[in-house]
Design a protein around this motif. Structure first.
Motif, PDB file in Angstrom:
ATOM      1  N   LEU A   1      36.962  45.184  59.345  1.00 45.06           N
ATOM      2  CA  LEU A   1      36.028  44.393  60.136  1.00 45.06           C
ATOM      3  C   LEU A   1      35.258  45.234  61.151  1.00 45.06           C
ATOM      4  O   LEU A   1      34.038  45.122  61.264  1.00 45.06           O
ATOM      5  CB  LEU A   1      36.768  43.261  60.859  1.00 45.06           C
ATOM      6  CG  LEU A   1      37.172  42.055  60.010  1.00 45.06           C
ATOM      7  CD1 LEU A   1      38.087  41.137  60.811  1.00 45.06           C
ATOM      8  CD2 LEU A   1      35.946  41.294  59.528  1.00 45.06           C
ATOM      9  N   LEU A   2      35.976  46.068  61.886  1.00 44.86           N
ATOM     10  CA  LEU A   2      35.309  46.866  62.921  1.00 44.86           C
ATOM     11  C   LEU A   2      34.457  47.969  62.312  1.00 44.86           C
ATOM     12  O   LEU A   2      33.316  48.187  62.734  1.00 44.86           O
ATOM     13  CB  LEU A   2      36.347  47.468  63.875  1.00 44.86           C
ATOM     14  CG  LEU A   2      36.792  46.589  65.045  1.00 44.86           C
ATOM     15  CD1 LEU A   2      37.814  47.323  65.889  1.00 44.86           C
ATOM     16  CD2 LEU A   2      35.611  46.161  65.897  1.00 44.86           C
ATOM     17  N   ASP A   3      35.015  48.681  61.335  1.00 44.78           N
ATOM     18  CA  ASP A   3      34.266  49.783  60.726  1.00 44.78           C
ATOM     19  C   ASP A   3      32.980  49.281  60.074  1.00 44.78           C
ATOM     20  O   ASP A   3      31.920  49.908  60.196  1.00 44.78           O
ATOM     21  CB  ASP A   3      35.126  50.503  59.687  1.00 44.78           C
ATOM     22  CG  ASP A   3      36.228  51.334  60.326  1.00 44.78           C
ATOM     23  OD1 ASP A   3      36.100  51.639  61.536  1.00 44.78           O
ATOM     24  OD2 ASP A   3      37.197  51.657  59.635  1.00 44.78           O
TER      25      ASP A   3
ATOM     26  N   ALA B   1      27.088  48.771  60.207  1.00 48.80           N
ATOM     27  CA  ALA B   1      25.926  47.884  60.156  1.00 48.80           C
ATOM     28  C   ALA B   1      25.218  47.790  61.500  1.00 48.80           C
ATOM     29  O   ALA B   1      24.178  47.142  61.598  1.00 48.80           O
ATOM     30  CB  ALA B   1      26.350  46.495  59.705  1.00 48.80           C
ATOM     31  N   GLU B   2      25.809  48.426  62.516  1.00 47.65           N
ATOM     32  CA  GLU B   2      25.276  48.388  63.885  1.00 47.65           C
ATOM     33  C   GLU B   2      25.169  46.956  64.403  1.00 47.65           C
ATOM     34  O   GLU B   2      24.194  46.561  65.029  1.00 47.65           O
ATOM     35  CB  GLU B   2      23.915  49.099  63.964  1.00 47.65           C
ATOM     36  CG  GLU B   2      23.990  50.576  63.595  1.00 47.65           C
ATOM     37  CD  GLU B   2      22.648  51.274  63.731  1.00 47.65           C
ATOM     38  OE1 GLU B   2      21.615  50.584  63.871  1.00 47.65           O
ATOM     39  OE2 GLU B   2      22.639  52.520  63.696  1.00 47.65           O
TER      40      GLU B   2
ATOM     41  N   PRO C   1      24.792  38.772  58.622  1.00 47.14           N
ATOM     42  CA  PRO C   1      25.173  37.456  58.084  1.00 47.14           C
ATOM     43  C   PRO C   1      26.397  37.529  57.166  1.00 47.14           C
ATOM     44  O   PRO C   1      27.245  36.640  57.192  1.00 47.14           O
ATOM     45  CB  PRO C   1      23.919  37.019  57.327  1.00 47.14           C
ATOM     46  CG  PRO C   1      22.798  37.680  58.071  1.00 47.14           C
ATOM     47  CD  PRO C   1      23.342  39.025  58.470  1.00 47.14           C
ATOM     48  N   ALA C   2      26.504  38.610  56.389  1.00 49.78           N
ATOM     49  CA  ALA C   2      27.653  38.746  55.492  1.00 49.78           C
ATOM     50  C   ALA C   2      28.953  38.904  56.273  1.00 49.78           C
ATOM     51  O   ALA C   2      29.996  38.346  55.900  1.00 49.78           O
ATOM     52  CB  ALA C   2      27.449  39.942  54.566  1.00 49.78           C
ATOM     53  N   LEU C   3      28.915  39.662  57.380  1.00 51.48           N
ATOM     54  CA  LEU C   3      30.121  39.840  58.189  1.00 51.48           C
ATOM     55  C   LEU C   3      30.498  38.546  58.900  1.00 51.48           C
ATOM     56  O   LEU C   3      31.685  38.225  59.041  1.00 51.48           O
ATOM     57  CB  LEU C   3      29.913  40.962  59.205  1.00 51.48           C
ATOM     58  CG  LEU C   3      29.915  42.380  58.631  1.00 51.48           C
ATOM     59  CD1 LEU C   3      29.532  43.387  59.702  1.00 51.48           C
ATOM     60  CD2 LEU C   3      31.285  42.725  58.039  1.00 51.48           C
ATOM     61  N   ARG C   4      29.507  37.798  59.354  1.00 50.68           N
ATOM     62  CA  ARG C   4      29.810  36.512  59.981  1.00 50.68           C
ATOM     63  C   ARG C   4      30.463  35.570  58.964  1.00 50.68           C
ATOM     64  O   ARG C   4      31.439  34.876  59.283  1.00 50.68           O
ATOM     65  CB  ARG C   4      28.533  35.888  60.546  1.00 50.68           C
ATOM     66  CG  ARG C   4      27.969  36.629  61.756  1.00 50.68           C
ATOM     67  CD  ARG C   4      26.792  35.863  62.359  1.00 50.68           C
ATOM     68  NE  ARG C   4      26.257  36.566  63.507  1.00 50.68           N
ATOM     69  CZ  ARG C   4      25.286  37.478  63.458  1.00 50.68           C
ATOM     70  NH1 ARG C   4      24.737  37.784  62.284  1.00 50.68           N
ATOM     71  NH2 ARG C   4      24.866  38.072  64.549  1.00 50.68           N
TER      72      ARG C   4
END
Length: 222
Positions: free
Chosen positions: A33-35, A40-41, A45-48
């Motif tokens: 999650l963090l990396d 992605a800086e 939307p994909a991470l959310r």
């Protein structure tokens, strides 16, 4: 509890053992999650959606309350609260709420990594506007990168205390730990400074205990 790093799970578990021992804990870990957010800086939307999927998975499996221990994904909680009725907490929200609704006006936010400072200050400022609009808090930000590599909680506390003294934070009445990784140093730091020290995991455990174990309101007969 949803984690981005394994260390957060250990620290949160210790806090719940102390503050909410009745809880049955379930740890969900996505250690990319963090990396992925760094690469992605920011949150895409994909991470959310990925975090919402983890929250949804916990809800559908029967979790009565959820804590995100990674502050970087805190904004996803606002969306989750519109989708599910289960209490979903941001990593440090309970700590900030307790600090701003308490008797203290002089607050110090301490961190050992630079990104943690602006994130914490932004959340505090936003909450302060809503919780105490007529009573501004005096917030002092303190960074000690030496604390990040300290070998023991006592050494971490000493570095943080030295940074506070160097900052000249004489009006500080309470200290807020901006990272879960600093929580083990909390008791030693409190002893060194003679001040209350709040940590996110402990405050979240107390809030969830109060929320989940509070008696149901009495039914009034028609």
């Amino acid at each position: 509890m949803i984690h981005a790093v394994p260390a957060a799970a250990r620290i949160a578990e210790a806090a719940f053992a102390r503050e909410f021992p009745e809880a049955r804990l379930w740890n969900l870990l996505d250690d990319r999650l963090l990396d992925d957010a760094r690469e992605a800086e920011g949150l895409t939307p994909a991470l959310r959606r990925r975090m919402l999927h983890l929250i949804g998975h916990a809800v559908e499996a029967g979790a009565h309350g959820i804590l995100l221990t990674c502050s970087s994904y805190g904004e996803v909680v606002d969306t989750a609260r519109t989708l599910w009725k289960v209490p979903v907490l941001k990593s440090d929200e309970s700590m900030f709420h307790a600090a701003l609704t308490g008797p203290h006006d002089g607050l110090a936010v301490v961190a050992s990594t630079p990104p943690a400072v602006p994130a914490a200050i932004a959340q505090l400022d936003d909450l302060a506007k809503r919780l105490r609009p007529g009573r501004p808090a005096r917030i002092t930000a303190v960074l000690s990168e030496a604390a990040a590599v300290a070998a023991t909680p006592q050494a971490t506390a000493r570095h943080l205390a030295d940074a506070l003294h160097a900052r000249g934070a004489d009006g500080v009445q309470a200290v807020l730990l901006a990272q879960y990784s600093l929580a083990p140093a909390g008791p030693a730091l409190s002893e060194l400074l003679g001040l209350p020290v709040l940590d996110g995991a402990g405050a979240a455990a107390r809030e969830l205990r109060a929320t989940l174990l509070s008696p149901a309101p009495a039914q009034v007969a028609p």
